[in-house]
Design a protein around this motif. Structure first.
Motif, PDB file in Angstrom:
ATOM      1  N   TRP A  33       0.964  -1.208   0.099  1.00  0.00           N
ATOM      2  CA  TRP A  33      -0.006  -0.080   0.014  1.00  0.00           C
ATOM      3  C   TRP A  33       0.835   1.380  -0.194  1.00  0.00           C
ATOM      4  O   TRP A  33       0.460   2.225  -0.683  1.00  0.00           O
ATOM      5  CB  TRP A  33      -0.906  -0.076   1.156  1.00  0.00           C
ATOM      6  CG  TRP A  33      -1.995  -1.161   0.990  1.00  0.00           C
ATOM      7  CD1 TRP A  33      -2.239  -2.170   1.841  1.00  0.00           C
ATOM      8  CD2 TRP A  33      -2.935  -1.047   0.337  1.00  0.00           C
ATOM      9  NE1 TRP A  33      -3.290  -2.744   1.262  1.00  0.00           N
ATOM     10  CE2 TRP A  33      -3.778  -2.138   0.455  1.00  0.00           C
ATOM     11  CE3 TRP A  33      -3.558  -0.171  -0.856  1.00  0.00           C
ATOM     12  CZ2 TRP A  33      -5.107  -2.447  -0.196  1.00  0.00           C
ATOM     13  CZ3 TRP A  33      -4.507  -0.388  -1.699  1.00  0.00           C
ATOM     14  CH2 TRP A  33      -5.445  -1.481  -1.387  1.00  0.00           C
ATOM     15  N   ASP A  35       3.613   1.590  -1.475  1.00  0.00           N
ATOM     16  CA  ASP A  35       3.863   1.681  -2.889  1.00  0.00           C
ATOM     17  C   ASP A  35       2.683   2.326  -3.905  1.00  0.00           C
ATOM     18  O   ASP A  35       3.056   2.814  -4.878  1.00  0.00           O
ATOM     19  CB  ASP A  35       4.498   0.439  -3.462  1.00  0.00           C
ATOM     20  CG  ASP A  35       5.615  -0.172  -2.950  1.00  0.00           C
ATOM     21  OD1 ASP A  35       6.387   0.668  -2.132  1.00  0.00           O
ATOM     22  OD2 ASP A  35       5.866  -1.328  -3.012  1.00  0.00           O
ATOM     23  N   LYS A  36       1.409   2.424  -3.348  1.00  0.00           N
ATOM     24  CA  LYS A  36       0.485   2.769  -4.087  1.00  0.00           C
ATOM     25  C   LYS A  36      -0.225   4.353  -3.482  1.00  0.00           C
ATOM     26  O   LYS A  36      -0.966   4.840  -4.025  1.00  0.00           O
ATOM     27  CB  LYS A  36      -0.753   1.677  -3.979  1.00  0.00           C
ATOM     28  CG  LYS A  36      -0.464   0.712  -4.688  1.00  0.00           C
ATOM     29  CD  LYS A  36      -0.413   0.623  -6.182  1.00  0.00           C
ATOM     30  CE  LYS A  36       0.092  -0.642  -6.836  1.00  0.00           C
ATOM     31  NZ  LYS A  36       0.493  -0.688  -8.441  1.00  0.00           N
ATOM     32  N   PHE A  39      -0.357   6.990  -6.262  1.00  0.00           N
ATOM     33  CA  PHE A  39      -1.367   6.489  -6.964  1.00  0.00           C
ATOM     34  C   PHE A  39      -2.695   6.816  -6.643  1.00  0.00           C
ATOM     35  O   PHE A  39      -3.894   7.293  -7.073  1.00  0.00           O
ATOM     36  CB  PHE A  39      -1.114   5.043  -7.451  1.00  0.00           C
ATOM     37  CG  PHE A  39      -2.155   4.512  -8.299  1.00  0.00           C
ATOM     38  CD1 PHE A  39      -2.836   4.848  -9.416  1.00  0.00           C
ATOM     39  CD2 PHE A  39      -2.986   3.474  -7.478  1.00  0.00           C
ATOM     40  CE1 PHE A  39      -3.811   4.309  -9.929  1.00  0.00           C
ATOM     41  CE2 PHE A  39      -4.237   2.900  -8.404  1.00  0.00           C
ATOM     42  CZ  PHE A  39      -4.504   3.337  -9.643  1.00  0.00           C
ATOM     43  N   LYS A  97      -8.201  -4.148  -2.821  1.00  0.00           N
ATOM     44  CA  LYS A  97      -7.761  -4.775  -4.179  1.00  0.00           C
ATOM     45  C   LYS A  97      -8.241  -6.055  -4.552  1.00  0.00           C
ATOM     46  O   LYS A  97      -8.662  -7.104  -3.648  1.00  0.00           O
ATOM     47  CB  LYS A  97      -6.094  -4.955  -4.005  1.00  0.00           C
ATOM     48  CG  LYS A  97      -5.466  -5.203  -5.417  1.00  0.00           C
ATOM     49  CD  LYS A  97      -4.203  -5.306  -5.124  1.00  0.00           C
ATOM     50  CE  LYS A  97      -3.490  -6.475  -4.323  1.00  0.00           C
ATOM     51  NZ  LYS A  97      -1.955  -6.686  -4.330  1.00  0.00           N
ATOM     52  N   ASP A 133      -5.504  -0.959 -11.964  1.00  0.00           N
ATOM     53  CA  ASP A 133      -4.241  -0.561 -11.237  1.00  0.00           C
ATOM     54  C   ASP A 133      -3.437  -0.556 -12.949  1.00  0.00           C
ATOM     55  O   ASP A 133      -3.491  -1.459 -13.543  1.00  0.00           O
ATOM     56  CB  ASP A 133      -3.662  -1.640 -10.798  1.00  0.00           C
ATOM     57  CG  ASP A 133      -2.257  -1.362 -10.183  1.00  0.00           C
ATOM     58  OD1 ASP A 133      -1.572  -0.644 -10.840  1.00  0.00           O
ATOM     59  OD2 ASP A 133      -2.161  -1.432  -8.835  1.00  0.00           O
ATOM     60  N   TYR A 141      -9.328  -1.989  -8.003  1.00  0.00           N
ATOM     61  CA  TYR A 141      -9.656  -1.242  -6.625  1.00  0.00           C
ATOM     62  C   TYR A 141     -10.980  -1.097  -6.633  1.00  0.00           C
ATOM     63  O   TYR A 141     -11.793  -0.502  -7.677  1.00  0.00           O
ATOM     64  CB  TYR A 141      -8.710  -0.053  -6.198  1.00  0.00           C
ATOM     65  CG  TYR A 141      -7.238  -0.554  -6.225  1.00  0.00           C
ATOM     66  CD1 TYR A 141      -6.685  -0.985  -5.159  1.00  0.00           C
ATOM     67  CD2 TYR A 141      -6.568  -0.214  -7.428  1.00  0.00           C
ATOM     68  CE1 TYR A 141      -5.153  -1.591  -5.007  1.00  0.00           C
ATOM     69  CE2 TYR A 141      -5.267  -0.652  -7.647  1.00  0.00           C
ATOM     70  CZ  TYR A 141      -4.599  -1.057  -6.554  1.00  0.00           C
ATOM     71  OH  TYR A 141      -3.304  -1.460  -6.425  1.00  0.00           O
TER      72      TYR A 141
END
Length: 378
Positions: A33, A35-36, A39, A97, A133, A141
């Protein structure tokens, strides 16, 4: 800590450092998460500071800080789930996810599209938004309201339990009417929107605290709020869509409720009748077995949890049976306090009297009395 001796201070600091070290490293699920973070921010959702790529534990700035009093100490990731704040309105949401094109994604979004979305019998968790994604074609998501488990905080009156049963049995019948078997409608997947009960909000992990963990989160009971409480059935990762012409049979032993008699990896079974058993068992284990004053549930529970699935009613049949039962639940019964089966007689009598006369005597709210009752019992 100015009045503490140097030796005690050093001991406390060493303890803080030991506790802090446990929370200073992200778990593998959390790293995904993190890393996201940017985004999801671009999609309009902010994760907690713990998941910012440049996060440094706030408690490390002062050795005298007790780490568990800091908001960013607590991990909120549960595998493929995480809480977030929607930027446009500050609403607390949950992001999950899922696999792009999966049965779970299709079923979840089915009930969040018109006309099913607008049907008052629909008690499937609403999907606020979905997006793919861009870096992982297989992933997508879904964004949902952040909900609390069905009995967190606990039910307090018979009427609150009746309202819960109304919505859950109706919601299951509605799902089945639209050819979806949930297959895991156990208590761990039954939720409610607690936003009306918490005027100052609550922390998504330590949810008896305010969002900043500064104090206990004040709340009203379900009976005290003016906005109706809505309950939801969530998590469709085991669900099956079986329209007319498709056999009403599935295989598998997965699911939170392992008491279902017919679960099997080899012998096909009717998942719709499995749902009836699971929900009936939820009513038994979380309500009937836990509280007095719910005897009216007994015939419904016995009917829904019969060992032979052919002897159980359909979800629609269970709803009709319940509607017949609830006609005989009086207004007086509905306002009665739930009495825990583990309460002593004297304690129960005291809290029954206090709950009955609190409006006349100007006593604290029902939620406050409930907390006091819990403390007394322990």
């Amino acid at each position: 800590m100015s009045n503490i001796s140097p030796s005690v201070r050093e001991q406390l600091r060493a303890n803080n450092a030991k506790i802090g070290a446990r929370g200073a490293t992200l778990l593998p699920d959390e790293e995904l998460w993190r890393d996201k973070f940017h985004f999801l921010a671009a999609q309009g959702y902010t994760l907690r500071p713990r998941y910012h790529p440049d996060w440094k534990p706030s408690w490390e700035a002062d050795p005298d800080i007790y780490p568990v009093r800091r908001e960013d100490y607590f991990a909120s990731s549960r595998g493929g789930l995480i809480d977030a704040t929607r930027k446009v309105d500050g609403r607390l949401v949950c992001i999950k996810k899922v696999k792009n094109g999966s049965e779970e994604l299709k079923i979840a979004t089915l009930f969040s599209q018109s006309p099913l979305r607008d049907d008052p019998r629909n008690h499937c968790v609403p999907i606020l938004e979905t997006f793919p994604d861009p870096h992982l074609n297989d992933d997508a998501y879904i964004v949902m309201p952040f909900l609390r488990l069905m009995d967190d905080p606990p039910f307090q009156t018979v009427g609150e339990v009746v309202d819960f049963a109304d919505q859950m049995i109706e919601g299951l019948a509605f799902m089945h009417e639209n050819y979806v078997a949930h297959r895991d409608c156990a208590p761990s997947n039954l939720f409610f929107d607690a936003e009306p009960m918490y005027p100052q909000g609550f922390h998504p992990v330590i949810n008896n605290k305010t969002p900043d963990l500064a104090s206990p989160a004040p709340f009203y009971s379900r009976s005290e709020v003016s906005k109706p409480i809505k309950y939801y059935i969530a998590d469709f990762d085991l669900s099956s869509y079986l329209p007319p012409g498709k056999p009403r049979r599935t295989l598998g032993r997965d699911g939170a409720d392992q008491e279902v008699p017919e679960l099997s990896d080899e012998i096909p079974y009717d998942p719709f009748q499995v749902d009836v058993f699971i929900l009936g068992n939820a009513l038994r284990r979380k309500l009937y077995d836990k509280y007095y004053r719910l005897d009216f549930f007994r015939p419904l529970i016995l009917s829904m949890t019969k060992k032979d699935p052919e002897d159980r009613p359909s979800a629609e049949g269970a709803l009709k049976q319940w509607q017949s039962i609830r006609k005989h639940i009086t207004a007086f019964q509905r306002v009665c306090r739930l009495r825990g089966r583990d309460e002593g007689i004297v304690t129960s009598l005291v809290w029954d009297v206090l709950s009955m006369f609190k409006p006349i005597l100007g006593l604290p709210s029902t939620s406050t009395l409930s907390r006091m009752s819990t403390l007394t019992a322990t």
